[in-house]
Design a protein around this motif. Structure first.
Motif, PDB file in Angstrom:
ATOM      1  N   PRO A 240       1.009  -1.112   0.091  1.00 27.53           N
ATOM      2  CA  PRO A 240       0.085   0.026   0.122  1.00 27.53           C
ATOM      3  C   PRO A 240       0.795   1.326   0.137  1.00 27.53           C
ATOM      4  N   LEU A 241       0.433   2.365  -0.795  1.00 29.05           N
ATOM      5  CA  LEU A 241       1.290   3.385  -0.747  1.00 29.05           C
ATOM      6  C   LEU A 241       0.601   4.595   0.403  1.00 29.05           C
ATOM      7  N   VAL A 242       1.455   5.035   0.953  1.00 31.56           N
ATOM      8  CA  VAL A 242       1.282   5.912   2.013  1.00 31.56           C
ATOM      9  C   VAL A 242       1.174   7.443   1.482  1.00 31.56           C
ATOM     10  N   SER A 243       0.215   8.082   1.808  1.00 35.22           N
ATOM     11  CA  SER A 243      -0.381   9.370   1.382  1.00 35.22           C
ATOM     12  C   SER A 243       0.797  10.389   2.070  1.00 35.22           C
ATOM     13  N   ARG A 244       0.894  11.368   1.260  1.00 36.28           N
ATOM     14  CA  ARG A 244       1.645  12.630   1.652  1.00 36.28           C
ATOM     15  C   ARG A 244       0.986  13.169   3.038  1.00 36.28           C
ATOM     16  N   ALA A 245      -0.197  13.189   3.088  1.00 29.83           N
ATOM     17  CA  ALA A 245      -0.628  13.585   4.351  1.00 29.83           C
ATOM     18  C   ALA A 245      -0.475  12.834   5.455  1.00 29.83           C
ATOM     19  N   ALA A 246      -0.530  11.414   5.310  1.00 34.75           N
ATOM     20  CA  ALA A 246      -0.234  10.354   6.434  1.00 34.75           C
ATOM     21  C   ALA A 246       1.471  10.457   6.750  1.00 34.75           C
ATOM     22  N   ARG A 247       2.080  10.528   5.773  1.00 31.29           N
ATOM     23  CA  ARG A 247       3.634  10.716   6.046  1.00 31.29           C
ATOM     24  C   ARG A 247       3.885  11.987   6.847  1.00 31.29           C
ATOM     25  N   ALA A 248       3.051  13.059   6.578  1.00 31.63           N
ATOM     26  CA  ALA A 248       3.287  14.304   7.403  1.00 31.63           C
ATOM     27  C   ALA A 248       2.761  13.990   8.909  1.00 31.63           C
ATOM     28  N   GLN A 249       1.646  13.460   8.967  1.00 29.02           N
ATOM     29  CA  GLN A 249       1.012  13.088  10.306  1.00 29.02           C
ATOM     30  C   GLN A 249       2.348  12.342  10.989  1.00 29.02           C
ATOM     31  N   ILE A 250       2.792  11.393  10.409  1.00 30.28           N
ATOM     32  CA  ILE A 250       3.778  10.351  11.224  1.00 30.28           C
ATOM     33  C   ILE A 250       4.964  11.301  11.567  1.00 30.28           C
ATOM     34  N   ARG A 251       5.508  12.004  10.642  1.00 27.49           N
ATOM     35  CA  ARG A 251       6.607  13.108  11.038  1.00 27.49           C
ATOM     36  C   ARG A 251       6.231  13.918  12.160  1.00 27.49           C
ATOM     37  N   GLY A 252       4.979  14.647  12.081  1.00 24.53           N
ATOM     38  CA  GLY A 252       4.502  15.369  13.106  1.00 24.53           C
ATOM     39  C   GLY A 252       4.438  14.533  14.624  1.00 24.53           C
ATOM     40  N   MET A 253       4.158  13.434  14.887  1.00 23.90           N
ATOM     41  CA  MET A 253       4.003  12.463  15.926  1.00 23.90           C
ATOM     42  C   MET A 253       5.263  12.116  16.479  1.00 23.90           C
ATOM     43  N   PHE A 254       6.197  12.115  15.538  1.00 24.28           N
ATOM     44  CA  PHE A 254       7.575  11.781  15.930  1.00 24.28           C
ATOM     45  C   PHE A 254       8.224  12.949  16.326  1.00 24.28           C
ATOM     46  N   PHE A 255       8.232  14.158  15.925  1.00 20.97           N
ATOM     47  CA  PHE A 255       8.739  15.384  16.370  1.00 20.97           C
ATOM     48  C   PHE A 255       8.068  15.841  17.583  1.00 20.97           C
ATOM     49  N   ARG A 256       6.890  15.691  18.056  1.00 18.99           N
ATOM     50  CA  ARG A 256       6.114  15.896  18.918  1.00 18.99           C
ATOM     51  C   ARG A 256       6.628  15.132  20.084  1.00 18.99           C
ATOM     52  N   LYS A 257       6.695  13.823  19.770  1.00 22.14           N
ATOM     53  CA  LYS A 257       7.346  12.947  20.842  1.00 22.14           C
ATOM     54  C   LYS A 257       8.758  13.396  21.418  1.00 22.14           C
ATOM     55  N   LEU A 258       9.573  13.626  20.353  1.00 23.88           N
ATOM     56  CA  LEU A 258      10.994  14.118  20.695  1.00 23.88           C
ATOM     57  C   LEU A 258      10.763  15.293  21.475  1.00 23.88           C
ATOM     58  N   ALA A 259      10.199  16.244  21.200  1.00 21.83           N
ATOM     59  CA  ALA A 259      10.182  17.675  21.751  1.00 21.83           C
ATOM     60  C   ALA A 259       9.759  17.355  23.116  1.00 21.83           C
ATOM     61  N   SER A 260       8.708  16.335  23.284  1.00 23.67           N
ATOM     62  CA  SER A 260       8.131  16.259  24.940  1.00 23.67           C
ATOM     63  C   SER A 260       9.179  15.712  25.854  1.00 23.67           C
ATOM     64  N   ARG A 261      10.419  15.290  25.184  1.00 21.00           N
ATOM     65  CA  ARG A 261      11.570  15.139  26.322  1.00 21.00           C
ATOM     66  C   ARG A 261      12.184  16.162  26.614  1.00 21.00           C
ATOM     67  N   TYR A 262      12.283  17.327  25.844  1.00 18.28           N
ATOM     68  CA  TYR A 262      12.627  18.602  26.462  1.00 18.28           C
ATOM     69  C   TYR A 262      11.936  19.622  26.904  1.00 18.28           C
ATOM     70  N   SER A 263      10.449  19.547  27.081  1.00 17.72           N
ATOM     71  CA  SER A 263       9.629  20.389  27.399  1.00 17.72           C
ATOM     72  C   SER A 263       8.631  19.772  28.263  1.00 17.72           C
ATOM     73  N   LEU A 264       8.093  20.821  29.213  1.00 17.08           N
ATOM     74  CA  LEU A 264       7.202  20.567  30.126  1.00 17.08           C
ATOM     75  C   LEU A 264       5.590  21.140  29.784  1.00 17.08           C
ATOM     76  N   ALA A 265       5.451  21.491  28.350  1.00 16.24           N
ATOM     77  CA  ALA A 265       4.348  22.033  28.156  1.00 16.24           C
ATOM     78  C   ALA A 265       3.392  20.690  27.921  1.00 16.24           C
ATOM     79  N   ASN A 266       2.000  21.048  27.874  1.00 12.89           N
ATOM     80  CA  ASN A 266       0.848  20.203  27.965  1.00 12.89           C
ATOM     81  C   ASN A 266       0.964  19.087  28.915  1.00 12.89           C
ATOM     82  N   LEU A 267       1.315  19.275  30.058  1.00 18.29           N
ATOM     83  CA  LEU A 267       1.340  18.253  31.295  1.00 18.29           C
ATOM     84  C   LEU A 267      -0.079  17.920  31.672  1.00 18.29           C
TER      85      LEU A 267
END
Length: 233
Positions: free
Chosen positions: A45-72
Motif C-alpha cells: 500500500p502507498l502512504v499518502s503525503r498527508a499520512a507521512r506528514a502526520q507520522i513525522r509530526g507525531m515523531f517530532f512531538r514525541k521528541l520535543a516532549s523529552r525537552y519540554s514541560l508543555a501540555n502536562l
C-alpha cells in the motif's frame, strides 16, 4: 610389467545428439516452497503525503516532549488534583504564597508577594523548562500547595514546592510531591529527579524522605541548600 605404468585406452562413449534439460518449477511453486502454499504477490500500500506528514509530526512531538514541560496532563490523588497553573489562578496563588513562612524560605519569592508577582510566576500559557502546578483539594477546589517543576540540562528534572498554612500538618504536601514526581517519571523516564533543601529545614527534608528522596550531601545551586535525589527503595 615393471618400471612404468600400464595404460589401457578406453573408447569414448557415442553421443546420441539429444539435449537433456532439468525441469524448472513454476514461479508460484517456488514461492510456495519458501512462503507457504497459496502465496501470491501482494501490492504494497502507498502512504499518502498527508499520512507521512502526520507520522513525522507525531515523531517530532514525541521528541520535543523529552525537552519540554508543555501540555502536562492533570493528575488526581486521593485528596488532590494537580494541574498547571493558569492566569485565572493568580489571586489564589497570591493568597496562599503571601506568607512570611513561605517567602522567607523560598529565595525567588519576594516579600510581600503581590498579585503581579503571582502573574509573573504563572507566566505564559506555553511553558518549556519551568512549570508550576496547583494542587487543589478535590473536595472544594481550594488551593493547598504549589509545585514547581524545572528541567535542568539534558539529564535532570527538579521539583520544588510550598504548602499553604491551612493545608499543613495533614500530609497534603507529601501527597502533592509524590504525584508530581510520578508525572516527571512518566514524562521523562531518562532523567533523574532532584530537589534542593536546607538540611536544617526538618519538615521539608522529612517530606522529601517520605516521598523517596535521599540527601546526597552535595551543595545545591541555591545558597545553603543540599541536593536530594529521588532514589526509592
Amino acid at each position: 610389467m615393471s618400471g612404468a605404468g600400464f595404460f589401457m585406452p578406453v573408447p569414448a562413449p557415442e553421443m546420441s545428439g539429444r539435449v537433456f534439460s532439468m525441469p524448472v518449477p513454476a514461479p508460484e511453486t517456488i514461492r510456495g516452497r519458501f512462503f507457504g502454499e497459496g502465496t501470491r504477490r501482494r501490492a504494497m500500500p502507498l502512504v499518502s503525503r498527508a499520512a507521512r506528514a502526520q507520522i513525522r509530526g507525531m515523531f517530532f512531538r514525541k521528541l520535543a516532549s523529552r525537552y519540554s514541560l508543555a501540555n502536562l496532563k492533570p493528575v488526581e490523588t486521593a485528596r488532590l488534583r494537580l494541574a498547571p497553573l493558569v492566569p485565572s489562578d493568580a489571586e489564589a496563588v497570591r493568597a496562599l504564597t503571601d506568607d512570611p513562612a513561605i517567602t522567607g524560605v523560598v529565595d525567588f519569592l519576594p516579600t510581600p508577594f503581590t498579585l503581579q508577582d503571582a502573574r509573573r510566576l504563572i507566566g505564559p500559557a506555553k511553558v518549556t523548562k519551568d512549570c508550576f502546578l496547583g494542587a487543589r483539594l478535590r473536595s472544594d477546589g481550594a488551593l493547598a500547595a504549589v509545585i514547581g517543576l524545572h528541567l535542568r540540562g539534558d539529564h535532570a528534572a527538579e521539583v520544588g514546592y510550598w504548602v499553604g498554612g491551612a493545608a499543613r500538618g495533614q500530609g497534603l504536601g507529601t501527597e502533592a510531591v509524590t504525584a508530581a514526581v510520578g508525572l516527571l517519571r512518566e514524562r521523562f523516564p531518562h532523567r533523574f529527579i532532584i530537589a534542593q533543601c536546607r538540611p536544617e529545614n526538618a519538615a521539608s527534608a522529612g517530606l522529601l524522605r517520605k516521598v523517596g528522596f535521599r540527601d546526597t550531601g552535595d551543595a545545591g545551586e541555591l545558597p545553603g541548600r543540599r541536593i536530594f535525589t529521588f532514589a526509592p527503595a
